[in-house]
Design a protein around this motif. Sequence first.
Motif, mmCIF file in Angstrom:
data_model
loop_
_atom_site.group_PDB
_atom_site.id
_atom_site.type_symbol
_atom_site.label_atom_id
_atom_site.label_comp_id
_atom_site.label_asym_id
_atom_site.label_seq_id
_atom_site.Cartn_x
_atom_site.Cartn_y
_atom_site.Cartn_z
ATOM 1 N N ARG A 12 0.831 -1.206 0.000
ATOM 2 C CA ARG A 12 0.000 0.000 0.000
ATOM 3 C C ARG A 12 0.863 1.253 0.000
ATOM 4 O O ARG A 12 0.645 2.181 -0.783
ATOM 5 C CB ARG A 12 -0.929 0.011 1.226
ATOM 6 C CG ARG A 12 -1.854 1.233 1.274
ATOM 7 C CD ARG A 12 -2.602 1.354 2.581
ATOM 8 N NE ARG A 12 -1.730 1.459 3.747
ATOM 9 C CZ ARG A 12 -1.028 2.549 4.088
ATOM 10 N NH1 ARG A 12 -1.079 3.638 3.338
ATOM 11 N NH2 ARG A 12 -0.268 2.562 5.168
ATOM 12 N N VAL A 13 1.904 1.282 0.837
ATOM 13 C CA VAL A 13 2.788 2.452 0.906
ATOM 14 C C VAL A 13 3.557 2.620 -0.403
ATOM 15 O O VAL A 13 3.699 3.737 -0.911
ATOM 16 C CB VAL A 13 3.750 2.339 2.114
ATOM 17 C CG1 VAL A 13 4.866 3.366 2.031
ATOM 18 C CG2 VAL A 13 2.969 2.494 3.408
ATOM 19 N N VAL A 14 4.045 1.526 -0.973
ATOM 20 C CA VAL A 14 4.764 1.599 -2.249
ATOM 21 C C VAL A 14 3.854 2.186 -3.323
ATOM 22 O O VAL A 14 4.270 3.040 -4.117
ATOM 23 C CB VAL A 14 5.301 0.206 -2.658
ATOM 24 C CG1 VAL A 14 5.796 0.201 -4.089
ATOM 25 C CG2 VAL A 14 6.409 -0.237 -1.706
ATOM 26 N N ASP A 15 2.600 1.778 -3.341
ATOM 27 C CA ASP A 15 1.639 2.275 -4.325
ATOM 28 C C ASP A 15 1.254 3.725 -4.049
ATOM 29 O O ASP A 15 1.392 4.596 -4.923
ATOM 30 C CB ASP A 15 0.400 1.382 -4.315
ATOM 31 C CG ASP A 15 -0.661 1.815 -5.313
ATOM 32 O OD1 ASP A 15 -0.322 2.458 -6.321
ATOM 33 O OD2 ASP A 15 -1.845 1.497 -5.080
ATOM 34 N N GLU A 16 0.804 4.019 -2.837
ATOM 35 C CA GLU A 16 0.267 5.345 -2.528
ATOM 36 C C GLU A 16 1.331 6.432 -2.397
ATOM 37 O O GLU A 16 1.120 7.557 -2.834
ATOM 38 C CB GLU A 16 -0.551 5.287 -1.239
ATOM 39 C CG GLU A 16 -1.824 4.482 -1.382
ATOM 40 C CD GLU A 16 -2.597 4.354 -0.074
ATOM 41 O OE1 GLU A 16 -2.222 5.012 0.927
ATOM 42 O OE2 GLU A 16 -3.579 3.581 -0.057
#
Length: 112
Positions: A94-98
């Motif tokens: 999620r952090v990599v994406d967002e």
Amino acid sequence: MSGGRTSRRGYATCRPAPGGFTTLHACGAGRRTGSCHVRWHVATNPRSPFTRRPYLQRTTGERHLALDGAVFTETLADGTVTAHTLDDETEVRRVVDEEFGIVVPEGVRLLG
């Protein structure tokens, strides 16, 4: 943390070890430190620290973001630093994406 050393004999990619450094890879004299050969080693060698965990950085005018494995760090322009360990693979994705704008393909594991 890995580093590099240059000499008249060439370039070596090293990492700290008891009593000094261990050479991970060396190039002969006359090779540029930014050569494809060294970049290939850093990106693909199983002993490279960059093949075992995600390591991402992003800087904007307001903040600097870093993800090193499961540790997410945000540094604001005023110097405030917030760091925390992400709970699991789902949260890292999620952090990599967002935060970094990277969609990791299904089936690719980011942690262990």
